[in-house]
Scaffold this active site. Structure first.
Site, PDB file in Angstrom:
ATOM      1  N   SER A  58      90.202 -17.585  47.723  1.00 16.27           N
ATOM      2  CA  SER A  58      89.216 -18.471  47.133  1.00 16.27           C
ATOM      3  C   SER A  58      89.791 -19.036  45.829  1.00 16.27           C
ATOM      4  O   SER A  58      90.814 -19.724  45.862  1.00 16.27           O
ATOM      5  CB  SER A  58      87.895 -17.735  46.924  1.00 16.27           C
ATOM      6  OG  SER A  58      86.853 -18.628  46.649  1.00 16.27           O
ATOM      7  N   HIS A  89      83.315 -18.086  54.654  1.00 19.09           N
ATOM      8  CA  HIS A  89      84.122 -17.763  53.482  1.00 19.09           C
ATOM      9  C   HIS A  89      84.549 -16.299  53.455  1.00 19.09           C
ATOM     10  O   HIS A  89      85.611 -15.976  52.935  1.00 19.09           O
ATOM     11  CB  HIS A  89      83.311 -18.081  52.224  1.00 19.09           C
ATOM     12  CG  HIS A  89      84.126 -18.135  50.974  1.00 19.09           C
ATOM     13  ND1 HIS A  89      85.117 -19.074  50.760  1.00 19.09           N
ATOM     14  CD2 HIS A  89      84.105 -17.375  49.856  1.00 19.09           C
ATOM     15  CE1 HIS A  89      85.650 -18.883  49.575  1.00 19.09           C
ATOM     16  NE2 HIS A  89      85.070 -17.862  49.004  1.00 19.09           N
ATOM     17  N   ASP A 142      83.327 -22.308  56.504  1.00 21.56           N
ATOM     18  CA  ASP A 142      83.309 -21.900  55.098  1.00 21.56           C
ATOM     19  C   ASP A 142      82.399 -22.828  54.291  1.00 21.56           C
ATOM     20  O   ASP A 142      82.565 -24.053  54.318  1.00 21.56           O
ATOM     21  CB  ASP A 142      84.727 -21.939  54.536  1.00 21.56           C
ATOM     22  CG  ASP A 142      84.857 -21.199  53.217  1.00 21.56           C
ATOM     23  OD1 ASP A 142      83.875 -21.175  52.455  1.00 21.56           O
ATOM     24  OD2 ASP A 142      85.936 -20.656  52.948  1.00 21.56           O
TER      25      ASP A 142
END
Length: 709
Positions: free
Chosen positions: A561, A681, A646
Site C-alpha cells: 500500500s 486491498h 481494491d
C-alpha cells in the site's frame, strides 16, 4: 469501539499479507515472452507541464482489454513459477502445522454471558459462541461463518456485535473485497435472521442502549469516502440521516464509549478531527458538538461516567490528556491531567470508572501507564523484552479493575493477559500457539539505531535465529511502511519462522513518516519532507550491508500500500542494493491519482501527500512518484501484486507500473505481476486461504536464495 485513539479509523494499522508469488533463478525469463501491453498516448497537463502516459487506458475497469492483459500476466506468472510449486506446497503445510486445527479465543464476560469464538478442524472462519454465566455451561453457537461463506472465494464478516440486552447480534458481510458491506441482524434466541438489511455501507456501526437501534456509516458509491451517519430502527424501512460530512477531506465514523453512556460521531482528516456526541439511551436526540474543528487540531473524546476525557494535540505535538464536565465542553473549560512530554507520544487512553490507562511510546518503546482517577497516582506496567509490543483490547466492563491487554515480541507469541490495576496482579489468559517445535529461546531480537544521512537516528527492530555470523552471507528481509503516522509494531508472526529457520534475518525499518519517535518523526516524513521516508529506508539498507548483516546479493525489501510507494521509490533510487523487492497493492502513480478527485479516497489524502493542484506540491510529488520516475535501470527481481477489487489502491497503478518498468529495464531479472481477480486491498480471507499468498511470497525470496526446501 470501547476506547478512543488519536488515529482515525481510516488509517488503522494493517500489515499486508496480500504480497505473493515467488520466482526462481534457474528458470528462464525471456523478455520477449513477457505479455506486452498496448500503448495509447495520453497527455496529462498540469501547471503547463505535459506528461505522457501510454498506459492510462488501463484505468477503465470495464474495458475488456484490461482484464485480458491482467489475466495474461497471471498466466505468465504461473508459467514462470511452475518449477517452485513443490516448495510452495511444502511451505503451506509447514505454516499450517503452526496453526492449531481447533482453537478457542480468550473468553470475556459481558453481562451474564461469556463470549468467545473458536475454530474447528479444516474451518477457514470463526464460529461465534457464548455460555451463560459459567464457562462450564452449555455452549450456544451464535454464528458459524464457515456455513455462511460456503464456496465464496472471498468472504469477510466484520464487527460481530451483540446488542446490549444480549438478544440480538448485528454483523457486516463483504463478498467482493471492495468494502461495501451488508449489515444483517440475527435473533440469538431462535437463531433466525431478521428481515432487516442495510446494504452498501461500511462495517462501522454501534448499538444504542435500547437494543432496537443501530447507528451506522455509509460511504460514497464512487469516492468510497465514509460521509453519512444514519440511524436504523429494527422493523422500520426509513433510516434517518443523523449527520453528513460535506468536507471531502474528512471521513466520518461512530464509536461507543466503554461506559456505554455515549455515542460519538467523529469527523476526521489526517490532521484534524471534530466530535459530536449523543446519549446512547436516546439515539434520536440531536447530536451535540463537542468542539468545532480548527486548523491541525486532533482531539479524541472518551466518557468517564461523570465527565469527559480528551486526548488533544493542542499546543502539544505528542498529545496531552484533559478532563471537562458534561455541561460545557468549550476549550477554555478543559483541565489538563497529563502534560505534553517531548519524548513520549500519548497514543491512546482507555477510561474506566476508577482508572485510566495510557498507551504511549517513550522514545519508541511501548509503555502502559495506569492512573488512579481518585488519587491521581500513576504507575507503569513492567515488561521484560527489549523489542516488543503491548496494547489494550477486549475491555467491555467499565467498572472493572482488571485491564485486558495483549503482549508479544518478535520472538514471543501473542499472549492475552489481565492486569489488576489496584493490586498490580497479572494473570495469563491465553498464549497463541506457534507450533510444537517452536522454542523462543532459539531466536534473538535486537533494537538498532541507524544513522541517517542527515544525522537522525532511525530505529530498527530485528529478529533472527541465534548463531548468525556478520559476514554478509545472511539473507535479510527489510520491511517498511512510513506513512500516516502508522507505526509497524515489532510483533510476532508464526509464519515468519519459515524464513528465520532457513537463515533469514527480518528487520523493520521505522522510517520517518511513522510515529515511532513521536509525531515530529511523522511530520518529518510527509508532504514536502516525504523523501526522508525513502532516504531512511535506503540508509538502513546500506547500514545493514556495511555491518555485515547481509549483502546486496542477499537483501530483500517488502512493503504494501503506502509501503508499496516506499518500494517503488527505493527501487528507482537504489536498485543496486537489493536482490529482490516485493510491492503489494502499491500506491505508485502518485501524481495522476492525487489529481483525480473522483478516484476513491483521493480527497482525504491531501494532508498526507499534498495537493498537486498547487505547483509546489506538484513538482515535489512528481520528483519521487515511482511511475513517473521509472528509468533505464538494472532493476532487481520484482514481485508486484494487486487485487482487481481494491478499494484503496486501484489495480491499474501496479499494472501500469509493471508495464512501464518492462519498457525501461536494462536487464532480464524477474518481473512478475499477480492480480487476485476476487480480492481487494487486504487479500484473501480465511486462516488457511491466506497461507497460499504467504507461501508464494516466501517462495519468491527462498528461490532467489537457491533454497529449495
Amino acid at each position: 469501539m470501547r476506547s478512543f485513539s488519536r488515529r482515525p479509523t481510516i488509517v488503522q494499522k494493517f500489515v499486508l499479507i496480500v504480497i505473493l508469488f515467488g520466482s526462481l533463478t534457474s528458470c528462464s525469463n525471456p523478455r520477449d515472452e513477457f505479455p506486452m501491453a498496448e500503448k495509447i498516448t495520453q497527455e496529462i497537463e498540469q501547471h503547463g507541464d505535459v506528461r505522457i502516459d501510454e498506459y492510462f487506458w488501463m484505468n477503465d475497469r470495464d474495458d475488456p482489454r484490461v482484464v485480458d492483459w491482467l489475466e495474461k500476466q497471471n498466466r505468465w506468472t504461473e508459467k514462470v513459477m511452475a518449477p517452485m510449486q513443490r516448495l510452495k506446497s511444502s511451505l503451506i503445510e509447514e505454516m499450517k502445522s503452526r496453526i492449531p486445527a481447533e482453537d478457542v479465543s480468550a473468553p470475556y464476560r459481558d453481562g451474564d454471558y461469556w463470549y468467545y469464538h473458536r475454530y474447528v478442524k479444516g474451518g477457514e472462519y470463526p464460529i461465534y459462541c457464548r455460555k451463560h454465566k459459567s464457562l462450564d455451561a452449555a455452549e450456544e453457537v451464535l454464528l458459524d461463518v464457515n456455513a455462511l461463506a460456503g464456496d465464496e472465494p472471498y468472504f469477510a464478516v466484520r464487527n460481530f456485535e451483540v446488542s446490549p440486552d444480549h438478544k440480538l447480534a448485528a454483523y457486516a458481510v463483504d463478498t467482493q473485497g471492495r468494502r461495501f458491506y451488508t449489515i444483517y441482524f440475527l435473533d440469538l434466541e431462535n437463531g433466525k435472521l431478521l428481515p432487516d438489511r442495510i446494504e452498501n455501507v461500511t462495517s462501522n456501526f454501534e448499538w444504542a442502549n435500547d437494543s432496537e437501534t443501530i447507528v451506522y456509516v455509509r460511504q460514497d458509491s464512487e469516492s468510497l469516502r465514509a460521509y453519512q451517519v444514519l440511524m436504523h430502527r429494527l422493523g422500520k424501512s426509513d433510516d434517518e440521516l443523523i449527520y453528513q460530512e460535506d468536507d471531502e477531506t474528512f471521513y466520518a465514523w461512530v464509536e461507543k464509549s466503554l461506559s456505554s453512556k455515549m455515542l460519538f460521531l467523529v469527523s476526521g482528516s489526517t490532521l484534524s478531527t471534530e466530535v459530536q456526541f449523543i446519549p446512547a439511551d436516546t439515539p434520536a436526540a440531536e447530536p451535540q458538538l463537542f468542539l468545532k474543528r480548527g486548523g491541525e487540531h486532533e482531539y479524541y473524546v472518551a466518557d468517564g461516567g461523570d465527565r469527559f476525557f480528551v486526548l488533544s494535540n493542542d499546543n502539544a505535538t505528542n498529545f496531552r490528556l484533559f478532563e471537562v464536565g458534561y455541561a460545557n465542553t468549550a476549550r477554555d473549560q478543559w483541565q489538563e491531567l497529563v502534560p505534553h512530554r517531548d519524548n513520549v507520544l500519548l497514543e491512546n487512553a482507555d477510561v474506566f470508572r476508577d482508572y485510566i490507562v495510557l498507551s504511549t511510546l517513550n522514545q519508541g518503546v511501548v509503555q502502559l501507564e495506569v492512573i488512579d482517577r481518585a488519587s491521581g497516582d500513576t504507575h507503569l506496567m513492567n515488561f521484560d523484552d527489549q523489542v516488543f509490543t503491548a496494547y489494550t483490547y477486549g475491555n467491555v466492563n467499565f467498572a472493572s479493575k482488571w485491564l485486558r491487554y495483549a503482549y508479544e515480541s518478535m520472538a514471543t507469541p501473542d499472549s492475552t493477559y489481565e492486569y489488576n490495576m489496584e493490586t498490580r496482579e497479572r494473570r495469563l489468559i491465553k498464549e497463541e500457539s506457534a507450533g510444537p517445535d517452536f522454542e523462543r529461546r532459539d531466536y534473538e531480537t535486537i533494537a538498532l539505531q541507524v544513522p541517517a544521512r542527515d544525522g537522525a537516528l532511525i530505529p530498527v527492530s530485528m529478529v533472527y535465529r541465534k548463531g548468525i555470523k556478520l559476514d554478509g552471507s545472511n539473507p535479510l528481509l527489510q520491511y517498511g511502511y512510513g506513512s500516516y503516522g502508522v507505526t509497524i509494531d515489532p510483533a510476532f508472526d508464526s509464519d515468519r519462522i519459515t524464513l528465520l529457520d532457513r537463515g533469514f534475518i527480518f528487520a523493520i525499518a521505522h522510517v520517518r513518516g511513522s510515529s515511532k519517535l513521536g509525531r515530529e518523526w511523522y511530520y518529518a516524513g510527509r508532504q514536502l519532507q516525504k523523501k526522508n521516508t525513502f532516504n531512511d529506508f535506503i540508509d538502513v539498507s546500506r547500514y545493514l550491508i556495511d555491518k555485515g548483516y547481509t549483502s546486496p546479493q542477499h537483501l530483500y525489501a517488502q512493503g504494501g500500500s503506502a509501503g508499496g510507494l516506499l518500494m517503488g521509490a527505493v527501487v528507482n533510487m537504489a536498485p543496486e542494493l537489493y536482490n529482490g523487492i516485493a510491492a503489494g497493492v502499491p500506491f505508485v502513480d502518485v501524481v495522476t491519482t492525487m489529481l483525480d478527485d473522483s478516484i476513491p479516497l483521493t480527497t482525504g489524502e491531501y494532508d498526507e501527500w499534498g495537493d498537486p493542484r498547487i505547483p509546489e506540491f506538484y513538482d515535489y510529488m512528481l520528483s519521487y512518484s515511482p511511475y513517473d520516475n521509472v528509468g533505464r535501470h538494472a532493476y532487481p527481481n520484482m514481485l508486484v501484486t494487486t487485487g482487481l477489487h481494491d478499494s484503496q489502491v486501484q489495480y491499474w497503478e501496479p499494472a501500469k507500473w509493471v508495464a512501464k518498468i518492462n519498457d525501461f529495464r536494462t536487464n532480464d531479472k524477474l518481473l512478475l505481476l499477480k492480480t487476485d481477480m476476487q480480492a481487494g486491498h487486504s487479500g484473501k480471507t480465511g486462516r488457511y486461504q491466506s497461507l497460499e499468498d504467504t507461501a508464494l511470497y516466501y517462495s519468491f525470496y527462498l528461490w532467489l536464495e537457491d533454497i529449495r526446501e
